[in-house]
Scaffold this motif. Structure first.
Motif, PDB file in Angstrom:
ATOM      1  N   VAL A  37       0.735  -1.189   0.011  1.00  0.00           N
ATOM      2  CA  VAL A  37       0.072  -0.074  -0.081  1.00  0.00           C
ATOM      3  C   VAL A  37       0.782   1.325  -0.141  1.00  0.00           C
ATOM      4  O   VAL A  37       0.507   2.177  -0.595  1.00  0.00           O
ATOM      5  CB  VAL A  37      -1.002  -0.113   1.079  1.00  0.00           C
ATOM      6  CG1 VAL A  37      -1.533   1.280   1.335  1.00  0.00           C
ATOM      7  CG2 VAL A  37      -2.000  -1.187   1.000  1.00  0.00           C
ATOM      8  N   ASP A  38       1.887   1.219   0.818  1.00  0.00           N
ATOM      9  CA  ASP A  38       2.848   2.551   1.024  1.00  0.00           C
ATOM     10  C   ASP A  38       3.504   2.872  -0.556  1.00  0.00           C
ATOM     11  O   ASP A  38       3.806   4.029  -0.749  1.00  0.00           O
ATOM     12  CB  ASP A  38       3.973   2.106   1.853  1.00  0.00           C
ATOM     13  CG  ASP A  38       4.054   3.082   2.912  1.00  0.00           C
ATOM     14  OD1 ASP A  38       3.423   3.696   3.505  1.00  0.00           O
ATOM     15  OD2 ASP A  38       5.142   4.066   2.596  1.00  0.00           O
ATOM     16  N   VAL A  41       0.204   4.831  -2.062  1.00  0.00           N
ATOM     17  CA  VAL A  41      -0.820   5.481  -1.373  1.00  0.00           C
ATOM     18  C   VAL A  41      -0.545   6.889  -1.286  1.00  0.00           C
ATOM     19  O   VAL A  41      -1.490   7.857  -1.196  1.00  0.00           O
ATOM     20  CB  VAL A  41      -0.586   4.919   0.216  1.00  0.00           C
ATOM     21  CG1 VAL A  41       0.695   5.605   0.865  1.00  0.00           C
ATOM     22  CG2 VAL A  41      -1.915   5.552   1.007  1.00  0.00           C
ATOM     23  N   GLY A 164      -4.086   1.162  -2.736  1.00  0.00           N
ATOM     24  CA  GLY A 164      -3.311   2.244  -2.022  1.00  0.00           C
ATOM     25  C   GLY A 164      -3.952   3.795  -2.326  1.00  0.00           C
ATOM     26  O   GLY A 164      -4.186   4.543  -1.429  1.00  0.00           O
TER      27      GLY A 164
END
Length: 510
Positions: A37-38, A41, A164
């Motif tokens: 996700v990072d 995101v 994300g």
């Protein structure tokens, strides 16, 4: 496919029994979700971040790209370190570093501070990622259960990147931009004690030499390779010829790394794994599967926002079928794989993605909401089926003592596939888009030069020009982008189809 198992590195008592191994899988998947996700995101948070920190164009590029650029080259190094010094220890260290870096990024006062914090996030992520796969190999010794566990893992890996932007949109709409990083801290405060209690220890292999020269060659070789590809696509920091030189330098270091591994009595990475047809085919399947998923996700997200006019949050919501189908595909593949075999599962998944992309070749600037949803379902499901088969092939081809190295190779293929997807498909789109945008009456030559850089730039110029000339420019730019997108899809369909045929020819039916 016959797999030769090495002697176990851990006692049978160290292998979690019953429901314990499924609890470990949940912990590993939550860890993986944070990392994947990072990577995406921040995309939705860019406008708010830009307003708060006022980074330059180059600084903004580094804020977005530094995470993946750091993760990819470190995966092999940390994967082999985990095999030697213990995977649990490396995961715990990665959790702590990831949490500290997340807090630093959330409250970064300057662009440079945020870049450094994002780089540390990449280091923490690279410490955690290889262990998530190798621990699955260690904990799930039954082939059928391991297929299910890998299906869940691969679904989380793909879904994390896809979801994300949605997570970022929700957080930024309710909180400041730093919330996209700060959300990691409370999750990690739960994960650390859970990991201490649940994760099994692996036998330390301190008697096995660890070659620092090989580590340096692998890190800087992959870094140069990834950086050269990104720069060739964007040209933000150096001209094309310099990007090519960086890419060739990276290639040269990786060739030197390969030759060194062949000479060493105890290599850092078992490159002999690539001598196994199943392993090499699995790595290529991961590389091209992620290439298609991430690259096309970026292109179709731009189509939704810049051609159809969706807001970032609405575009993320409309891409939810891709996320849901990716999760479903990973879970379904665990049941499909034992029934139809590795070859049919992987080649069929890649073929389904090619088939799902074909309808987009007839689209223009009008919306196709139902058909778009079906295309996303086909892409997500097909990619995940292929990735699960590829992942199972890779991990089953390696003994337990090679699990960390094999996992690092797979995840490096994952990161490079993502980078290649964005760089190659993005470059193709740019090359076709620019000459496809004709001069528009009422727009200056300078304005047209800016508009030909990207569809987003054309929208900015059209807003400044206004009136009928601005509307005409925006309409022409949208059609130029759609035509460029068609070219990108054709390249993807051909590449996926050829890979599906190659997989069907190279893999055995079992």
């Amino acid at each position: 496919m016959t797999v030769t198992q090495a002697a176990p590195l851990v006692k049978s008592a160290d292998r979690p029994q019953g429901a314990g191994r499924w609890s470990i899988l949940v912990l590993l998947c939550v860890s993986l979700l944070l990392i994947t996700v990072d990577a995406t995101v921040l995309h939705i948070a860019v406008p708010a971040l830009t307003a708060a920190l006022e980074p330059s164009a180059v600084q903004l590029l580094w804020i977005i790209d530094i995470y993946s650029l750091v993760v990819a080259p470190l995966l092999i190094m940390f994967g082999t370190l985990g095999d030697r010094y213990g995977r649990k220890r490396l995961v715990l260290m990665g959790f702590v570093l990831f949490g500290l870096a997340s807090a630093a990024a959330a409250f970064a006062p300057t662009p440079l501070t945020l870049i450094l914090a994002r780089a540390l996030l990449g280091v923490g992520g690279a410490m955690i990622m290889p262990a998530t796969l190798s621990l699955i190999r260690q904990v799930f010794t039954d082939r059928r259960e391991r297929a299910i566990a890998l299906g869940v893992w691969s679904a989380v890996a793909a879904a994390g990147a896809a979801v994300g932007p949605l997570v970022g949109g929700v957080l930024v709409s309710h909180f400041r931009w730093g919330a996209v990083f700060l959300i990691n801290v409370p999750i990690l405060l739960v994960l650390v004690p859970a990991a201490v209690r649940l994760l099994p220890d692996s036998r330390l292999r301190k008697d096995r030499p660890w070659d620092a020269v090989s580590a340096v060659l692998s890190v800087f070789g992959i870094l140069a390779l990834a950086f050269g590809l990104k720069e060739a696509g964007s040209g933000s920091l150096m001209p094309l010829w310099a990007s090519v030189l960086v890419f060739l330098a990276g290639l040269g270091m990786l060739v030197a790394f390969w030759r060194r591994q062949r000479r060493l009595a105890v290599p850092l990475l078992e490159v002999s794994l690539f001598g196994r047809r199943e392993f090499s085919t699995g790595v290529v399947g991961v590389l091209l599967g992620v290439f298609a998923l991430v690259g096309l996700q970026l292109m179709l997200a731009q189509y939704l926002q810049l051609v159809l006019g969706d807001s970032p949050l609405r575009a993320a919501v409309r891409m939810l079928p891709l996320v849901i189908s990716a999760i479903s595909g990973g879970l379904a593949a665990a049941h499909i794989l034992p029934r139809i075999g590795m070859r049919a599962t992987m080649s069929g998944g890649l073929g389904l993605v090619a088939l799902a992309l074909t309808p987009t070749l007839s689209w223009g600037v009008e919306g196709h909401p139902v058909m778009l949803a079906f295309c996303f379902v086909g892409i997500g499901f097909g990619v995940q089926v292929a990735l699960l088969a590829a992942s199972d092939t890779i991990m089953s081809s390696a003994s337990e003592s090679q699990a960390g190295g094999a996992a690092a190779i797979e995840e490096t293929a994952y990161e490079l596939g993502a980078g290649l997807g964005v760089a190659v498909l993005g470059t193709i789109t740019t090359i076709v888009y620019a000459p496809g945008l004709p001069a528009v009456p009422g727009v200056s030559a300078g304005g047209m030069d800016i508009a030909r850089q990207s569809l987003a730039s054309a929208a900015h110029v059209a807003h400044q020009v206004g009136g009928s000339a601005g509307a005409a420019l925006l309409d022409a730019a949208r059609w130029a982008f759609v035509n460029a997108l068609h070219t990108t899809v054709v390249v993807s369909v051909v590449l996926l189809s050829l890979t599906a045929v190659a997989v069907a020819m190279l893999l055995s039916r079992d």
